[in-house]
Scaffold this active site. Structure first.
Site, PDB file in Angstrom:
ATOM      1  N   LYS A 233       0.810  -1.223   0.000  1.00  0.00           N
ATOM      2  CA  LYS A 233       0.000   0.000   0.000  1.00  0.00           C
ATOM      3  C   LYS A 233       0.842   1.271   0.000  1.00  0.00           C
ATOM      4  CE  LYS A 233      -4.237  -1.892   1.866  1.00  0.00           C
ATOM      5  NZ  LYS A 233      -3.871  -3.310   2.136  1.00  0.00           N
TER       6      LYS A 233
HETATM    7  C1  PLP Z   1      -4.581  -4.325   1.677  1.00  0.00           C
HETATM    8  C2  PLP Z   1      -3.868  -5.599   1.584  1.00  0.00           C
HETATM    9  C3  PLP Z   1      -4.306  -6.630   0.735  1.00  0.00           C
HETATM   10  C4  PLP Z   1      -5.580  -6.516  -0.070  1.00  0.00           C
HETATM   11  O1  PLP Z   1      -5.484  -5.573  -1.098  1.00  0.00           O
HETATM   12  P1  PLP Z   1      -6.810  -5.032  -1.801  1.00  0.00           P
HETATM   13  O2  PLP Z   1      -6.342  -4.036  -2.784  1.00  0.00           O
HETATM   14  O3  PLP Z   1      -7.632  -4.440  -0.718  1.00  0.00           O
HETATM   15  O4  PLP Z   1      -7.478  -6.217  -2.420  1.00  0.00           O
HETATM   16  C5  PLP Z   1      -3.548  -7.771   0.640  1.00  0.00           C
HETATM   17  N1  PLP Z   1      -2.432  -7.938   1.369  1.00  0.00           N
HETATM   18  C6  PLP Z   1      -1.985  -6.985   2.203  1.00  0.00           C
HETATM   19  C7  PLP Z   1      -0.772  -7.245   2.978  1.00  0.00           C
HETATM   20  C8  PLP Z   1      -2.673  -5.782   2.321  1.00  0.00           C
HETATM   21  O5  PLP Z   1      -2.225  -4.853   3.156  1.00  0.00           O
END
Ligand code: PLP
Length: 432
Positions: free
Chosen positions: A107
């Site tokens: 993210k």
């Molecule tokens: C947010 C997150 C996800 C999921 O991603 P999305 O875009 O919400 O589907 C998967 N793995 C980790 C470690 C995350 O922080």
């Protein structure tokens, strides 16, 4: 480029306005009016381009005139100033490691890009913008880190008390400055519901200039496409990859599908979910039935009503037959998740985090049922150290703290503890 609301009741807006609003006034998600096609020779010669050039080429059409070219290039350079290595685990499966950013989660890219865009849009503003976000774990840290010290922006993060890992909690409670963490005595769904109520509250909107940093924001969603281009740059095989993405709110995989529609070769997409199986069920029944999230080992994917799935449907023109050819989705249990961490560590000496493990197992099963020669990659979305207990239990070895987080261990947590009540949050926001 303009963006329309998927509820079709709000005017179209440019990138700047879509990013500042987060959600359209009719509560719909913003969606690009047209999807750019990348030049074929750009894809063919992708190895010759730098990450920064790829970033600019991919993002420019979406940003349009909202940001001047030189500023956009600088924002991109700062957003992606770490590595995105594609690591071979077996002959058939590679892992795109997206955890080398400052908060060790994928993210970081979306949060860094969005924060810098908002910083630019707010450069002359006389009043502050408040960014409000609910987190199930990783979003909070990435958003906090991305916005730390950005002028004119206050960040308020709601997280469920006791339901995020120690590192995750430290990442969002130790920064101070313009970052405030609210520790809610409830679940992630409670946090999300409180945030939604804030956005719907007239008095609060009147007092504060509010925006959301959840993945519905186009400035967080769109730059995630870059991972898929960086992956393809490192892909050594003639046949396009099967790409398996651990999915919760479905923003990441949705960005991958967008990249593919723009011209990036991908053989098939798999959305790997934990026990929160709304989308796998939909793929079986064509009935979309949101339900309350259940807690799992892969907590960042504990989402019972994935907001971005509606964008995936739009990308496939709301045609189930089109969707089904390019995209599948499966649900993987915690037991299998833990077993997969053990097996992959023992057989291939590679340490997966729980999210990556969900994807690994899903991809392995898919490839077993594919013609021989099919290969793929998982997106490894978090560093194993963020889930030390699960990983140590599965491998027998405690993962080591990387440099990015070592300093956190000695810092003091600062949070505002609150009941899961909108009225309490409102009072707190009004008194600021
Ligand atoms: C947010 C997150 C996800 C999921 O991603 P999305 O875009 O919400 O589907 C998967 N793995 C980790 C470690 C995350 O922080």
């Amino acid at each position: 480029m303009n963006y329309y609301s998927l509820n079709h009741q709000s005017p179209k807006v440019n990138f700047a306005e879509a990013a500042l609003r987060g959600q359209a006034p009719d509560k719909g998600l913003y969606f690009p009016e047209s999807i750019p096609t990348l030049p074929a020779d750009f894809i063919q010669n992708i190895k010759q381009y730098s990450k920064e050039e790829i970033g600019f080429t991919v993002m420019k059409p979406y940003v349009g005139d909202s940001i001047p070219d030189d500023v956009l290039q600088e924002i991109i350079n700062q957003t992606i100033n770490f590595d995105f290595p594609l690591v071979q685990v077996t002959d058939a499966i590679a892992s795109l490691e997206l955890f080398h950013g400052p908060t060790l989660a994928f993210k970081d890219v979306g949060a860094r890009f969005m924060s810098r865009c908002l910083g630019y849009f707010n450069r002359n503003a006389y009043h502050h913008t408040t960014v409000l976000v609910a987190t199930s774990g990783d979003t909070g840290g990435a958003v906090a880190n991305g916005f730390l010290g950005v002028d004119g922006i206050d960040v308020v993060i709601l997280y469920p008390s006791g339901k995020v890992s120690k590192i995750q909690e430290l990442q969002l409670t130790t920064l101070g400055k313009n970052i405030k963490a609210i520790e809610v005595k409830g679940t992630f769904d409670d946090c999300q519901a409180m945030v939604k109520q804030v956005f719907a509250d007239e008095q609060l909107n009147h007092k504060l200039s509010l925006t959301s940093a959840n993945s519905i924001n186009v400035a967080r969603w769109l730059p995630q496409q870059l991972y898929y281009f960086f992956a393809y740059q490192q892909w050594q095989h003639e046949q396009a990859p099967v790409i398996c993405v651990p999915s919760g709110n479905f923003g990441n995989i949705c960005a991958g599908v967008l990249a593919h529609i723009s011209g990036l070769p991908v053989q098939h997409f798999i959305a790997a979910c934990n026990a929160n199986d709304v989308v796998p069920n939909y793929m079986n029944t064509q009935v979309y039935e949101p339900k309350p999230a259940v807690a799992t080992l892969s907590n960042a994917m504990d989402v019972g009503h994935p907001s971005n799935f509606i964008r995936i449907l739009e990308l496939f023109h709301q045609q189930f037959s089109e969707l089904k050819t390019a995209f599948s989705s499966v649900s993987i249990s915690d037991t299998i998740t833990a077993q997969t961490i053990t097996n992959v560590y023992q057989q291939f000496n590679y340490t997966l985090d729980p999210h990556g493990a969900v994807a690994y197992y899903a991809l392995e099963q898919y490839l077993k049922n594919s013609p021989s020669g099919a290969r793929g990659m998982i997106l490894e979305t978090a560093h194993p150290i963020k889930f030390p207990d699960t990983v140590e239990q599965a491998t027998g070895i405690a993962p080591e703290y990387p440099e990015q987080v070592k300093h956190l261990l000695s810092q003091e947590k600062l949070s505002v503890v609150m009941d899961a009540k909108f009225e309490d949050l409102k009072e707190w926001l009004m008194s600021r």
